[in-house]
Scaffold this motif. Structure first.
Motif, mmCIF file in Angstrom:
data_model
loop_
_atom_site.group_PDB
_atom_site.id
_atom_site.type_symbol
_atom_site.label_atom_id
_atom_site.label_comp_id
_atom_site.label_asym_id
_atom_site.label_seq_id
_atom_site.Cartn_x
_atom_site.Cartn_y
_atom_site.Cartn_z
ATOM 1 N N SER A 1 -13.502 0.236 1.808
ATOM 2 C CA SER A 1 -12.483 -0.530 1.077
ATOM 3 C C SER A 1 -11.117 -0.482 1.772
ATOM 4 N N GLY A 2 -10.999 0.314 2.845
ATOM 5 C CA GLY A 2 -9.737 0.427 3.564
ATOM 6 C C GLY A 2 -8.743 1.376 2.912
ATOM 7 N N MET B 1 -18.591 14.335 -1.737
ATOM 8 C CA MET B 1 -17.306 14.145 -1.061
ATOM 9 C C MET B 1 -17.448 13.174 0.117
ATOM 10 N N ASN B 2 -18.508 13.339 0.897
ATOM 11 C CA ASN B 2 -18.735 12.448 2.043
ATOM 12 C C ASN B 2 -18.994 11.022 1.595
ATOM 13 N N ASP B 3 -19.785 10.853 0.540
ATOM 14 C CA ASP B 3 -20.069 9.508 0.019
ATOM 15 C C ASP B 3 -18.801 8.852 -0.521
ATOM 16 N N PHE B 4 -17.980 9.645 -1.204
ATOM 17 C CA PHE B 4 -16.713 9.146 -1.738
ATOM 18 C C PHE B 4 -15.822 8.653 -0.593
ATOM 19 N N ALA B 5 -15.682 9.461 0.451
ATOM 20 C CA ALA B 5 -14.860 9.093 1.600
ATOM 21 C C ALA B 5 -15.412 7.851 2.299
ATOM 22 N N ALA B 6 -16.733 7.764 2.439
ATOM 23 C CA ALA B 6 -17.351 6.606 3.098
ATOM 24 C C ALA B 6 -17.075 5.322 2.315
ATOM 25 N N MET C 1 0.854 -1.186 0.000
ATOM 26 C CA MET C 1 0.000 0.000 0.000
ATOM 27 C C MET C 1 0.892 1.239 0.000
ATOM 28 N N ALA C 2 0.450 2.251 -0.704
ATOM 29 C CA ALA C 2 1.165 3.523 -0.771
ATOM 30 C C ALA C 2 0.190 4.650 -0.466
ATOM 31 N N LYS C 3 0.658 5.624 0.279
ATOM 32 C CA LYS C 3 -0.190 6.757 0.629
ATOM 33 C C LYS C 3 0.022 7.889 -0.362
ATOM 34 N N TYR C 4 -1.109 8.519 -0.711
ATOM 35 C CA TYR C 4 -1.109 9.664 -1.612
ATOM 36 C C TYR C 4 -1.938 10.775 -1.004
ATOM 37 N N LEU C 5 -1.530 11.990 -1.280
ATOM 38 C CA LEU C 5 -2.264 13.175 -0.867
ATOM 39 C C LEU C 5 -2.961 13.736 -2.100
ATOM 40 N N LEU C 6 -4.271 13.896 -2.015
ATOM 41 C CA LEU C 6 -5.048 14.536 -3.067
ATOM 42 C C LEU C 6 -5.305 15.961 -2.609
ATOM 43 N N LEU C 7 -4.812 16.930 -3.362
ATOM 44 C CA LEU C 7 -4.968 18.338 -2.992
ATOM 45 C C LEU C 7 -5.984 19.018 -3.892
ATOM 46 N N LYS C 8 -6.950 19.675 -3.260
ATOM 47 C CA LYS C 8 -7.932 20.491 -3.975
ATOM 48 C C LYS C 8 -7.481 21.939 -3.826
ATOM 49 N N HIS C 9 -7.423 22.664 -4.927
ATOM 50 C CA HIS C 9 -6.922 24.038 -4.922
ATOM 51 C C HIS C 9 -8.057 25.045 -5.074
ATOM 52 N N ALA D 1 -7.672 24.204 -0.993
ATOM 53 C CA ALA D 1 -9.052 24.202 -0.511
ATOM 54 C C ALA D 1 -9.313 23.044 0.449
ATOM 55 N N GLY D 2 -8.580 21.987 0.279
ATOM 56 C CA GLY D 2 -8.758 20.824 1.132
ATOM 57 C C GLY D 2 -7.875 19.700 0.654
ATOM 58 N N TRP D 3 -7.882 18.609 1.422
ATOM 59 C CA TRP D 3 -7.038 17.485 1.065
ATOM 60 C C TRP D 3 -7.682 16.193 1.513
ATOM 61 N N MET D 4 -7.249 15.116 0.895
ATOM 62 C CA MET D 4 -7.654 13.771 1.289
ATOM 63 C C MET D 4 -6.418 12.883 1.187
ATOM 64 N N ILE D 5 -6.221 12.052 2.172
ATOM 65 C CA ILE D 5 -5.132 11.084 2.136
ATOM 66 C C ILE D 5 -5.746 9.719 1.857
ATOM 67 N N ILE D 6 -5.180 9.037 0.864
ATOM 68 C CA ILE D 6 -5.634 7.697 0.521
ATOM 69 C C ILE D 6 -4.454 6.735 0.645
ATOM 70 N N ASP D 7 -4.748 5.478 0.872
ATOM 71 C CA ASP D 7 -3.732 4.435 0.990
ATOM 72 C C ASP D 7 -4.150 3.329 0.030
ATOM 73 N N VAL D 8 -3.474 3.241 -1.098
ATOM 74 C CA VAL D 8 -3.914 2.373 -2.192
ATOM 75 C C VAL D 8 -2.799 1.435 -2.634
ATOM 76 N N ASP D 9 -3.178 0.445 -3.445
ATOM 77 C CA ASP D 9 -2.229 -0.568 -3.915
ATOM 78 C C ASP D 9 -1.291 -0.080 -5.008
ATOM 79 N N SER D 10 -1.691 0.961 -5.737
ATOM 80 C CA SER D 10 -0.875 1.366 -6.880
ATOM 81 C C SER D 10 -1.117 2.828 -7.243
ATOM 82 N N TYR D 11 -0.180 3.357 -8.012
ATOM 83 C CA TYR D 11 -0.312 4.701 -8.554
ATOM 84 C C TYR D 11 -1.548 4.778 -9.448
#
Length: 137
Positions: free
Chosen positions: A47-48, A37-42, A1-9, A86-96
Motif C-alpha cells: 500500500s506504500g 509482523m512480517n505479513d503486516f509489514a508486507a 503523507m505523515a510519518k509515524y513511529l510505532l514503538l513496541k516496549h 522492543a522494536g519499532w516500525m515507521i509508517i507513512d500514512v495519510d492521516s493520524y
C-alpha cells in the motif's frame, strides 16, 4: 503523507491483555508472532505505507557527553532499570486516524496461546519541520 513511529516496549508501557513475556512463549508462538509482523509489514509495503522496521534486543546503554576531553558517561548496561524498546516500525500514512488504525492492528499480533497480545504501542509523529526545534514559528 505523515510519518509515524510505532514503538513496541519490553516494559514501561501499560501491561498488555495477554501479558506473558516472550521468553515464556513456545517456539511456535514466537514464529506465529514474527509471521504476523512480517505479513503486516508486507501488506503495508504494497500500500506504500511501510517505511522501515526493526526488532531490538533488551540490552541497551544510555550514553551522554561528559565534557571536553572526557569519555562519554554510560549507565550500565542495566536493562532491568529502565524503559526498554522492543522494536519499532515507521509508517507513512495519510492521516493520524490511519496511523491509529494500523497501530491497533499491530497490537493484535498473537502471543501466548496464539491469542492476540492487545499490547500497547506508542504512536509518535515525526517532527515535520525545523522551526519547532529552534522555538521559532
Amino acid at each position: 503523507m505523515a510519518k509515524y513511529l510505532l514503538l513496541k516496549h519490553y516494559r514501561g508501557a501499560p501491561a498488555a491483555v495477554n501479558d506473558v513475556p516472550m521468553a515464556q512463549w513456545t517456539p511456535e508462538e514466537i514464529s506465529a508472532h514474527v509471521q504476523y509482523m512480517n505479513d503486516f509489514a508486507a501488506r503495508l509495503e504494497k500500500s506504500g505505507e511501510f517505511v522501515d522496521s526493526q526488532a531490538l534486543t533488551p540490552d541497551g546503554t544510555f550514553v551522554r557527553y561528559d565534557g571536553e576531553g572526557r569519555p562519554p558517561v554510560t549507565d550500565g548496561p542495566f536493562a532491568e532499570t529502565k524503559d526498554l524498546i522492543a522494536g519499532w516500525m515507521i509508517i507513512d500514512v495519510d492521516s493520524y486516524e490511519r496511523a491509529v488504525e494500523l497501530a491497533g492492528e499491530l497490537s493484535a499480533a498473537p502471543g501466548a496461546g496464539g491469542k492476540p497480545i492487545h499490547e500497547w504501542l506508542e504512536l509518535r509523529p515525526f517532527l515535520a519541520g525545523h522551526s519547532h526545534c529552534t522555538g521559532t514559528e
